[in-house]
Design a protein around this motif. Structure first.
Motif, short mmCIF file in Angstrom:
data_model
loop_
_atom_site.label_atom_id
_atom_site.label_comp_id
_atom_site.label_asym_id
_atom_site.label_seq_id
_atom_site.Cartn_x
_atom_site.Cartn_y
_atom_site.Cartn_z
N MET A 1 -17.87 2.13 -26.68
CA MET A 1 -17.93 2.69 -25.34
C MET A 1 -17.28 1.68 -24.40
O MET A 1 -17.75 0.55 -24.26
N THR A 2 -16.17 2.09 -23.78
CA THR A 2 -15.55 1.22 -22.77
C THR A 2 -15.77 1.84 -21.39
O THR A 2 -16.75 1.54 -20.74
N THR A 3 -14.91 2.76 -20.97
CA THR A 3 -15.11 3.38 -19.66
C THR A 3 -16.20 4.46 -19.69
O THR A 3 -16.70 4.87 -18.66
N GLY A 4 -16.51 4.96 -20.86
CA GLY A 4 -17.50 6.02 -20.96
C GLY A 4 -16.90 7.40 -20.77
O GLY A 4 -17.61 8.41 -20.81
N THR A 5 -15.58 7.47 -20.58
CA THR A 5 -14.94 8.76 -20.32
C THR A 5 -15.04 9.70 -21.53
O THR A 5 -15.35 10.88 -21.38
N THR A 6 -14.79 9.17 -22.72
CA THR A 6 -14.87 10.01 -23.92
C THR A 6 -16.28 10.59 -24.06
O THR A 6 -16.44 11.80 -24.30
N ALA A 7 -17.28 9.75 -23.88
CA ALA A 7 -18.67 10.21 -23.98
C ALA A 7 -18.95 11.31 -22.97
O ALA A 7 -19.53 12.35 -23.29
N GLU A 8 -18.48 11.08 -21.74
CA GLU A 8 -18.71 12.02 -20.65
C GLU A 8 -18.09 13.39 -20.98
O GLU A 8 -18.75 14.43 -20.85
N VAL A 9 -16.86 13.36 -21.44
CA VAL A 9 -16.14 14.61 -21.73
C VAL A 9 -16.77 15.36 -22.91
O VAL A 9 -17.01 16.56 -22.83
N ILE A 10 -17.08 14.64 -23.98
CA ILE A 10 -17.63 15.31 -25.16
C ILE A 10 -19.06 15.79 -24.90
O ILE A 10 -19.43 16.89 -25.31
N CYS A 11 -19.84 14.99 -24.20
CA CYS A 11 -21.21 15.42 -23.90
C CYS A 11 -21.20 16.64 -22.98
O CYS A 11 -22.03 17.54 -23.12
N THR A 12 -20.25 16.70 -22.05
CA THR A 12 -20.13 17.87 -21.17
C THR A 12 -19.80 19.10 -22.01
O THR A 12 -20.38 20.18 -21.80
N GLU A 13 -18.89 18.96 -22.96
CA GLU A 13 -18.52 20.06 -23.84
C GLU A 13 -19.73 20.51 -24.69
O GLU A 13 -19.99 21.70 -24.83
N LEU A 14 -20.47 19.54 -25.23
CA LEU A 14 -21.64 19.87 -26.06
C LEU A 14 -22.68 20.63 -25.23
O LEU A 14 -23.27 21.61 -25.69
N LYS A 15 -22.88 20.18 -24.00
CA LYS A 15 -23.86 20.85 -23.12
C LYS A 15 -23.40 22.26 -22.75
O LYS A 15 -24.19 23.19 -22.67
N LYS A 16 -22.09 22.36 -22.52
CA LYS A 16 -21.51 23.67 -22.18
C LYS A 16 -21.77 24.68 -23.30
O LYS A 16 -21.95 25.86 -23.07
N ARG A 17 -21.79 24.18 -24.53
CA ARG A 17 -22.04 25.04 -25.70
C ARG A 17 -23.52 25.10 -26.06
O ARG A 17 -23.88 25.50 -27.16
N GLY A 18 -24.37 24.65 -25.14
CA GLY A 18 -25.80 24.90 -25.32
C GLY A 18 -26.63 23.75 -25.85
O GLY A 18 -27.83 23.90 -26.05
N ALA A 19 -26.02 22.56 -26.09
CA ALA A 19 -26.82 21.41 -26.55
C ALA A 19 -27.85 21.07 -25.48
O ALA A 19 -27.57 21.14 -24.28
N GLU A 20 -29.04 20.71 -25.92
CA GLU A 20 -30.16 20.49 -25.01
C GLU A 20 -30.12 19.08 -24.41
O GLU A 20 -30.23 18.90 -23.20
N LYS A 21 -29.93 18.10 -25.28
CA LYS A 21 -30.04 16.70 -24.88
C LYS A 21 -29.19 15.87 -25.84
O LYS A 21 -29.11 16.20 -27.02
N ILE A 22 -28.56 14.81 -25.32
CA ILE A 22 -27.68 14.01 -26.17
C ILE A 22 -27.97 12.52 -26.01
O ILE A 22 -28.08 12.01 -24.89
#
Ligand SMILES: [Zn+2]
Ligand SMILES: [Zn+2]
Length: 242
Positions: free
Chosen positions: A200-221
């Protein structure tokens, strides 16, 4: 993939050589004393949300201003000096380092026992073939064995090549990444997930993928990485300088 894994294991028997310099070590796993001294563990004071090393145990300014999409993140080592070299090696030929990192992370991940499954930052099939493995996937599988939480196959896919990220601003990076990853609703809906990545450097990858996971119904990451950069507060907010 099995064949490549076998070669990786055969060339670097983890019990006999240092994971970083390759020097022989006896009766211990991991790194030789010289290399271990150059790697900083991500222990002591860390931000309780993003998990980055901080000066104090309080929330870092970035998490305070903008709560991350993930609930909590942890990482094994600090991404600097020997740690940077270790991650480089983990990405290029050092597949065996998955166990070194998973051993360091399993204790930290005990708090994520409510997770239903583990998923990982995917690579395009072409990149995976070129490299021989996806280090984030190896970390996910090594953690799965230790935590007894299954890897959710097909949770995420890389559907588009990402352009060079280096010269881009944070916003441009996010835009660039946004269209690259797709999560499968059937797999992630209603689930609490552990997402693994190498750094994890800027956290951008995490932010983008977690947003996508949540968009598809993931509860918590929960976000778990082998290494993360140290959080350096801006000078104006440094209590020593104020
Ligand atoms: Zn060494
Ligand atoms: Zn933070």
């Amino acid at each position: 993939m099995k064949f490549i894994k076998w070669i990786g294991g055969g060339l670097f028997p983890e019990n006999y050589t240092c994971g970083l310099c390759g020097r022989e070590i006896f009766g211990q796993k991991g790194l030789c004393a010289k290399c271990a001294a150059k790697v900083t563990m991500n222990d002591g004071a860390t931000c309780p949300v993003c998990g980055r090393k901080t000066a104090t145990d309080s929330l870092c300014l970035e998490c305070k201003q903008n709560a991350p999409v993930f609930a909590k993140a942890v990482s094994a080592i600090v991404y600097k000096e020997g740690g940077t070299r270790l991650i480089y090696k983990f990405k290029r030929g050092g597949a065996h380092l998955k166990d070194y990192f998973a051993d360091l992370l399993s204790g930290k991940c005990a708090q994520f026992s409510d997770a239903d499954g583990i998923c990982f930052v995917p690579m395009s099939p072409k990149d995976k073939l070129k490299r021989g493995y996806n280090q984030s996937e190896l970390l996910a599988r090594a953690l799965s064995e230790r935590l007894n939480i299954p890897v959710l196959e097909g949770a995420l896919k890389k559907v588009k090549k990402t352009a060079q990220q280096k010269r881009l601003t944070r916003q441009e990076r996010a835009e660039n990444l946004r269209a690259a990853f797709k999560a499968d609703r059937e797999v992630v809906k209603g689930k609490t997930l552990i997402l693994t990545d190498d750094v994890m450097t800027t956290g951008t990858t995490a932010e983008v993928i977690c947003t996508e996971l949540k968009k598809r119904g993931a509860e918590k990451i929960y976000f778990v990485t082998a290494a993360s950069v140290e959080y350096i507060p801006p000078l104006a907010f440094n209590p020593i300088m104020a």
